[in-house]
Design a protein around this motif. Structure first.
Motif, short mmCIF file in Angstrom:
data_model
loop_
_atom_site.label_atom_id
_atom_site.label_comp_id
_atom_site.label_asym_id
_atom_site.label_seq_id
_atom_site.Cartn_x
_atom_site.Cartn_y
_atom_site.Cartn_z
N PRO A 139 -14.39 6.38 15.44
CA PRO A 139 -14.33 5.16 16.27
C PRO A 139 -15.63 5.36 17.05
CG PRO A 139 -12.19 5.66 16.11
CD PRO A 139 -12.98 6.90 15.51
N LEU A 140 -15.84 6.09 18.11
CA LEU A 140 -17.03 6.02 19.10
C LEU A 140 -18.26 6.35 18.14
CD1 LEU A 140 -17.93 6.10 21.92
CD2 LEU A 140 -17.61 8.65 22.30
N ASN A 141 -18.31 7.20 17.23
CA ASN A 141 -19.66 7.44 16.57
C ASN A 141 -19.78 6.28 15.72
OD1 ASN A 141 -20.09 9.90 17.70
ND2 ASN A 141 -18.80 10.91 16.12
N ARG A 142 -19.05 5.62 15.05
CA ARG A 142 -19.28 4.41 14.10
C ARG A 142 -19.78 3.38 15.16
NH1 ARG A 142 -18.00 2.20 9.66
NH2 ARG A 142 -16.90 3.70 8.69
N LYS A 143 -19.25 3.23 16.26
CA LYS A 143 -19.49 2.10 17.21
C LYS A 143 -21.09 2.17 17.74
CE LYS A 143 -18.26 -0.23 21.26
NZ LYS A 143 -17.40 -0.31 22.64
N LYS A 144 -21.56 3.56 17.96
CA LYS A 144 -22.72 3.89 18.31
C LYS A 144 -23.93 3.66 17.21
CE LYS A 144 -21.83 7.68 21.62
NZ LYS A 144 -21.89 8.87 21.95
N LEU A 145 -23.39 4.00 15.97
CA LEU A 145 -24.21 3.77 14.68
C LEU A 145 -24.25 2.13 14.61
CD1 LEU A 145 -22.84 6.34 12.01
CD2 LEU A 145 -25.19 6.14 13.13
N GLU A 146 -23.33 1.38 14.75
CA GLU A 146 -23.44 -0.20 14.62
C GLU A 146 -24.45 -0.43 15.43
OE1 GLU A 146 -19.29 -1.19 14.72
OE2 GLU A 146 -19.02 -0.52 12.83
N ARG A 147 -24.39 -0.05 16.78
CA ARG A 147 -25.51 -0.59 17.74
C ARG A 147 -26.84 -0.53 17.42
NH1 ARG A 147 -24.15 1.53 23.62
NH2 ARG A 147 -25.40 0.03 24.06
N ALA A 148 -27.06 0.59 16.57
CA ALA A 148 -28.56 0.76 16.06
C ALA A 148 -28.79 -0.31 15.29
CB ALA A 148 -28.63 2.21 15.38
N LEU A 149 -27.92 -0.95 14.51
CA LEU A 149 -28.10 -1.84 13.25
C LEU A 149 -28.46 -3.40 13.74
CD1 LEU A 149 -25.61 -0.35 10.74
CD2 LEU A 149 -27.88 0.01 11.04
N SER A 150 -28.43 -3.58 15.03
CA SER A 150 -28.64 -4.91 15.36
C SER A 150 -30.21 -5.41 15.20
CB SER A 150 -28.21 -5.15 16.63
OG SER A 150 -29.03 -4.40 17.61
N VAL A 151 -30.97 -4.59 15.41
CA VAL A 151 -32.37 -4.89 15.45
C VAL A 151 -33.36 -3.78 14.84
CG1 VAL A 151 -34.37 -5.56 16.98
CG2 VAL A 151 -32.19 -6.16 17.59
N PRO A 152 -34.40 -4.34 13.98
CA PRO A 152 -35.16 -3.33 13.33
C PRO A 152 -35.82 -2.19 14.47
CG PRO A 152 -35.63 -5.42 12.28
CD PRO A 152 -34.63 -5.53 13.55
N TRP A 153 -35.62 -1.13 14.37
CA TRP A 153 -36.30 0.11 15.02
C TRP A 153 -35.54 0.20 16.28
CZ3 TRP A 153 -39.14 3.44 12.69
CH2 TRP A 153 -39.69 3.03 11.56
N SER A 154 -34.41 -0.35 16.16
CA SER A 154 -33.27 -0.07 17.56
C SER A 154 -32.59 1.59 17.23
CB SER A 154 -32.37 -1.04 17.63
OG SER A 154 -31.48 -1.34 16.69
N LYS A 155 -32.50 2.17 18.39
CA LYS A 155 -31.74 3.26 18.11
C LYS A 155 -30.19 3.25 18.57
CE LYS A 155 -35.08 5.21 20.57
NZ LYS A 155 -36.30 5.95 21.34
N SER A 156 -29.57 4.13 18.05
CA SER A 156 -28.26 4.37 18.78
C SER A 156 -28.20 5.17 19.89
CB SER A 156 -27.42 5.15 17.68
OG SER A 156 -27.92 6.54 17.50
N PRO A 157 -27.09 5.01 20.72
CA PRO A 157 -26.97 6.26 21.81
C PRO A 157 -26.73 7.42 21.09
CG PRO A 157 -25.29 4.14 21.96
CD PRO A 157 -26.14 4.15 20.69
N ALA A 158 -27.06 8.45 21.84
CA ALA A 158 -26.93 9.85 21.31
C ALA A 158 -25.53 10.02 20.67
CB ALA A 158 -27.12 10.87 22.48
N ILE A 159 -25.37 10.71 19.56
CA ILE A 159 -24.29 11.00 18.95
C ILE A 159 -24.18 12.71 18.89
CG2 ILE A 159 -22.91 11.51 16.69
CD1 ILE A 159 -24.33 8.70 15.90
N LEU A 160 -23.20 13.21 19.78
CA LEU A 160 -23.28 14.74 20.09
C LEU A 160 -22.56 15.58 19.10
CD1 LEU A 160 -22.49 14.61 23.80
CD2 LEU A 160 -24.74 14.69 22.95
#
Length: 171
Positions: free
Chosen positions: A71-92
């Motif tokens: 769940p936490l990692n999926r949420k981070k990935l989804e945040r990167a998909l909102s805008v072209p060239w946006s980045k996810s928070p770090a996945i450790l």
């Protein structure tokens, strides 16, 4: 300060040593290469020549997919998909490895020299001022032919790349 590399997601599954580096490292991973993991997992085509190695790599791909789907990692990935060239928070991945997934977009800048995913890798390296880490000698050749302004390391030279004194601007 961690060393940064642009890399395809599958390389981490194939080369387990990338998850146990000698110093902190950040892998910048284009999202399309994360999606490729699902294709590789389901494909009847072998990724490796040796059947035992192929089975091992496909198992590691499954583990990587499961980790990214937490769940936490999926949420981070989804945040990167909102805008072209946006980045996810770090996945450790342990104490020394982090992934930043970038929603890279192919702009066909390199035409037929590079396929769309390869173009995204090159563009991500340019935007992030980070070298590319790959095992594909043919890709290295094509990037050189395209005269793309990026630094490239073969995965076999990973330890050298970690120690290399040629550092890009760290943002």
């Amino acid at each position: 300060m961690s060393r940064r590399f642009v890399i395809e997601a599958v390389m981490v599954a194939i080369y387990g040593e990338l998850l146990v580096p000698s110093a902190p490292v950040e892998y910048i991973v284009p999202y399309t290469t994360v999606m490729e993991l699902y294709e590789f997992q389901k494909s009847p085509e072998p990724l490796m020549n040796d059947p035992l190695d192929d089975s091992h790599v496909k198992r590691k791909i499954g583990e990587l997919i499961a980790y990214l789907e937490e769940p936490l990692n999926r949420k981070k990935l989804e945040r990167a998909l909102s805008v072209p060239w946006s980045k996810s928070p770090a996945i450790l991945f342990g104490d020394h490895v982090s992934w930043t997934v970038v929603n890279a977009v192919d702009n066909e800048q390199y035409g037929e020299l590079l396929d769309p995913i390869e173009t995204e890798i090159v563009l991500a390296a340019q935007r992030e001022n980070a070298p590319i880490l790959t095992d594909q000698l043919e890709l290295i050749r094509r990037i050189l032919e395209a005269e793309a302004p990026v630094q490239i390391y073969d995965i076999g030279d990973f330890e050298f790349a970690m120690e290399d004194n040629i550092f890009f601007n760290q943002n």
